[in-house]
Design a protein around this motif. Structure first.
Motif, PDB file in Angstrom:
ATOM      1  N   ARG A  15       0.811  -1.210   0.000  1.00 58.30           N
ATOM      2  CA  ARG A  15       0.000   0.000   0.000  1.00 58.30           C
ATOM      3  C   ARG A  15       0.842   1.256   0.000  1.00 58.30           C
ATOM      4  NH1 ARG A  15      -5.051   1.077   3.174  1.00 58.30           N
ATOM      5  NH2 ARG A  15      -5.832   2.903   2.103  1.00 58.30           N
ATOM      6  N   VAL A  16       0.393   2.239  -0.752  1.00 58.84           N
ATOM      7  CA  VAL A  16       0.868   3.606  -0.649  1.00 58.84           C
ATOM      8  C   VAL A  16      -0.346   4.404  -0.164  1.00 58.84           C
ATOM      9  CG1 VAL A  16       1.735   5.631  -1.882  1.00 58.84           C
ATOM     10  CG2 VAL A  16       2.573   3.352  -2.499  1.00 58.84           C
ATOM     11  N   LEU A  17      -0.266   4.891   1.053  1.00 59.13           N
ATOM     12  CA  LEU A  17      -1.402   5.559   1.693  1.00 59.13           C
ATOM     13  C   LEU A  17      -1.105   7.051   1.824  1.00 59.13           C
ATOM     14  CD1 LEU A  17      -4.132   5.253   3.223  1.00 59.13           C
ATOM     15  CD2 LEU A  17      -2.758   4.928   5.298  1.00 59.13           C
ATOM     16  N   ASP A  18      -1.934   7.881   1.221  1.00 53.06           N
ATOM     17  CA  ASP A  18      -1.759   9.330   1.275  1.00 53.06           C
ATOM     18  C   ASP A  18      -2.183   9.830   2.660  1.00 53.06           C
ATOM     19  OD1 ASP A  18      -1.897  12.110   0.998  1.00 53.06           O
ATOM     20  OD2 ASP A  18      -2.624  12.003  -1.057  1.00 53.06           O
ATOM     21  N   ILE A  19      -1.249  10.413   3.402  1.00 52.22           N
ATOM     22  CA  ILE A  19      -1.547  10.925   4.741  1.00 52.22           C
ATOM     23  C   ILE A  19      -1.443  12.454   4.791  1.00 52.22           C
ATOM     24  CG2 ILE A  19      -0.883   8.762   5.847  1.00 52.22           C
ATOM     25  CD1 ILE A  19       1.736  10.190   6.745  1.00 52.22           C
ATOM     26  N   THR A  20      -1.456  13.086   3.636  1.00 50.36           N
ATOM     27  CA  THR A  20      -1.288  14.539   3.557  1.00 50.36           C
ATOM     28  C   THR A  20      -2.340  15.288   4.354  1.00 50.36           C
ATOM     29  OG1 THR A  20      -0.383  14.238   1.336  1.00 50.36           O
ATOM     30  CG2 THR A  20      -0.978  16.481   1.964  1.00 50.36           C
ATOM     31  N   ASP A  21      -3.590  14.846   4.299  1.00 45.69           N
ATOM     32  CA  ASP A  21      -4.650  15.554   5.031  1.00 45.69           C
ATOM     33  C   ASP A  21      -4.378  15.571   6.529  1.00 45.69           C
ATOM     34  OD1 ASP A  21      -5.971  16.126   2.662  1.00 45.69           O
ATOM     35  OD2 ASP A  21      -7.473  14.539   2.904  1.00 45.69           O
ATOM     36  N   ASP A  22      -3.894  14.469   7.082  1.00 51.80           N
ATOM     37  CA  ASP A  22      -3.571  14.432   8.511  1.00 51.80           C
ATOM     38  C   ASP A  22      -2.393  15.343   8.828  1.00 51.80           C
ATOM     39  OD1 ASP A  22      -5.632  12.663   9.172  1.00 51.80           O
ATOM     40  OD2 ASP A  22      -4.357  10.912   8.827  1.00 51.80           O
ATOM     41  N   CYS A  23      -1.405  15.384   7.944  1.00 51.23           N
ATOM     42  CA  CYS A  23      -0.257  16.277   8.127  1.00 51.23           C
ATOM     43  C   CYS A  23      -0.710  17.733   8.080  1.00 51.23           C
ATOM     44  CB  CYS A  23       0.800  16.027   7.056  1.00 51.23           C
ATOM     45  SG  CYS A  23       1.556  14.399   7.123  1.00 51.23           S
ATOM     46  N   THR A  24      -1.575  18.047   7.120  1.00 52.51           N
ATOM     47  CA  THR A  24      -2.105  19.405   6.971  1.00 52.51           C
ATOM     48  C   THR A  24      -2.856  19.828   8.224  1.00 52.51           C
ATOM     49  OG1 THR A  24      -2.251  19.165   4.573  1.00 52.51           O
ATOM     50  CG2 THR A  24      -3.659  20.843   5.573  1.00 52.51           C
ATOM     51  N   ALA A  25      -3.694  18.951   8.742  1.00 48.46           N
ATOM     52  CA  ALA A  25      -4.469  19.254   9.949  1.00 48.46           C
ATOM     53  C   ALA A  25      -3.556  19.467  11.156  1.00 48.46           C
ATOM     54  CB  ALA A  25      -5.460  18.134  10.229  1.00 48.46           C
ATOM     55  N   PHE A  26      -2.484  18.673  11.253  1.00 47.65           N
ATOM     56  CA  PHE A  26      -1.577  18.790  12.391  1.00 47.65           C
ATOM     57  C   PHE A  26      -0.852  20.128  12.417  1.00 47.65           C
ATOM     58  CE2 PHE A  26       2.710  17.955  14.235  1.00 47.65           C
ATOM     59  CZ  PHE A  26       2.313  17.863  15.558  1.00 47.65           C
ATOM     60  N   ALA A  28      -1.827  22.994  10.894  1.00 47.52           N
ATOM     61  CA  ALA A  28      -2.716  24.139  10.679  1.00 47.52           C
ATOM     62  C   ALA A  28      -2.622  25.137  11.840  1.00 47.52           C
ATOM     63  CB  ALA A  28      -4.151  23.673  10.504  1.00 47.52           C
ATOM     64  N   GLY A  29      -2.362  26.391  11.476  1.00 45.53           N
ATOM     65  CA  GLY A  29      -2.318  27.461  12.460  1.00 45.53           C
ATOM     66  C   GLY A  29      -1.062  27.509  13.317  1.00 45.53           C
ATOM     67  N   ARG A  30      -0.056  26.703  13.014  1.00 47.40           N
ATOM     68  CA  ARG A  30       1.135  26.640  13.865  1.00 47.40           C
ATOM     69  C   ARG A  30       2.237  27.614  13.450  1.00 47.40           C
ATOM     70  NH1 ARG A  30       0.385  22.440  17.420  1.00 47.40           N
ATOM     71  NH2 ARG A  30      -0.704  20.619  16.619  1.00 47.40           N
ATOM     72  N   GLY A  31       2.084  28.349  12.381  1.00 47.96           N
ATOM     73  CA  GLY A  31       3.125  29.298  11.981  1.00 47.96           C
ATOM     74  C   GLY A  31       4.177  28.661  11.095  1.00 47.96           C
ATOM     75  N   ASP A  32       5.391  29.215  11.143  1.00 50.11           N
ATOM     76  CA  ASP A  32       6.496  28.726  10.319  1.00 50.11           C
ATOM     77  C   ASP A  32       7.299  27.683  11.089  1.00 50.11           C
ATOM     78  OD1 ASP A  32       5.754  30.574   8.421  1.00 50.11           O
ATOM     79  OD2 ASP A  32       7.318  32.020   8.949  1.00 50.11           O
ATOM     80  N   GLY A  33       7.803  26.701  10.360  1.00 49.59           N
ATOM     81  CA  GLY A  33       8.618  25.684  11.004  1.00 49.59           C
ATOM     82  C   GLY A  33       8.863  24.514  10.083  1.00 49.59           C
ATOM     83  N   LEU A  34       8.964  23.342  10.691  1.00 50.88           N
ATOM     84  CA  LEU A  34       9.272  22.125   9.960  1.00 50.88           C
ATOM     85  C   LEU A  34       8.429  20.993  10.530  1.00 50.88           C
ATOM     86  CD1 LEU A  34      11.318  20.954   7.827  1.00 50.88           C
ATOM     87  CD2 LEU A  34      12.698  20.277   9.793  1.00 50.88           C
ATOM     88  N   LEU A  35       7.797  20.245   9.641  1.00 55.08           N
ATOM     89  CA  LEU A  35       7.104  19.027  10.038  1.00 55.08           C
ATOM     90  C   LEU A  35       8.050  17.873   9.782  1.00 55.08           C
ATOM     91  CD1 LEU A  35       4.627  17.328  10.880  1.00 55.08           C
ATOM     92  CD2 LEU A  35       3.979  17.298   8.452  1.00 55.08           C
TER      93      LEU A  35
END
Length: 134
Positions: A15-26, A28-35
């Motif tokens: 499986r290749v599972l797209d987790i972008t939406d969860d990353c985006t939600a995490f 959100a609103g946190r400013g500048d930085g690095l995930l």
């Protein structure tokens, strides 16, 4: 640093599972930085690639060609070819980092964050997400 861990069910097939939406939600609103993302498993990885246009299937096809599910592997427990799952993280690493600007992932237009799992013996995976503020 802020951290969360999310569990995903990848099922009993590669499986290749797209987790972008969860990353985006995490982020959100946190400013500048690095995930920074990390998969604490010896048989899973993270990739940033285009999905939905065939690239995710192409990645699985390429991994099947490079790492066949046969009996050549010394690591032999589990389903046939399981040893290849332990080699995969050398090609698709268990970590990825994405810049965050103004609380948004700084991904390219077609880029997605994906969990890659070839291990059909373990359907549950965790992804740790760390936001490092600038």
């Amino acid at each position: 640093m802020e951290t969360t861990t999310i569990e995903y069910v990848t099922g009993d097939s590669e499986r290749v599972l797209d987790i972008t939406d969860d990353c985006t939600a995490f982020v959100a609103g946190r400013g500048d930085g690095l995930l920074h993302l990390f998969v604490p498993h010896a048989t899973a990885g993270l990739a940033i690639l285009e999905t939905g246009a065939g690239s995710d299937a192409d990645l699985l096809s390429a991994l099947r060609e490079l790492l066949p599910a046969d009996d050549r592997w010394r690591h032999r427990h589990g389903s046939p070819g399981h040893g290849r799952s332990h080699v995969m993280p050398a090609l698709v690493p268990p970590y990825a980092s994405v810049p965050v600007a103004a609380g948004r992932l700084a991904l390219g237009t077609w880029q997605s964050v994906c969990l890659v799992d070839l291990n059909v013996d373990n359907p549950r995976r965790q992804v740790r997400m760390d936001f490092l503020a600038r």
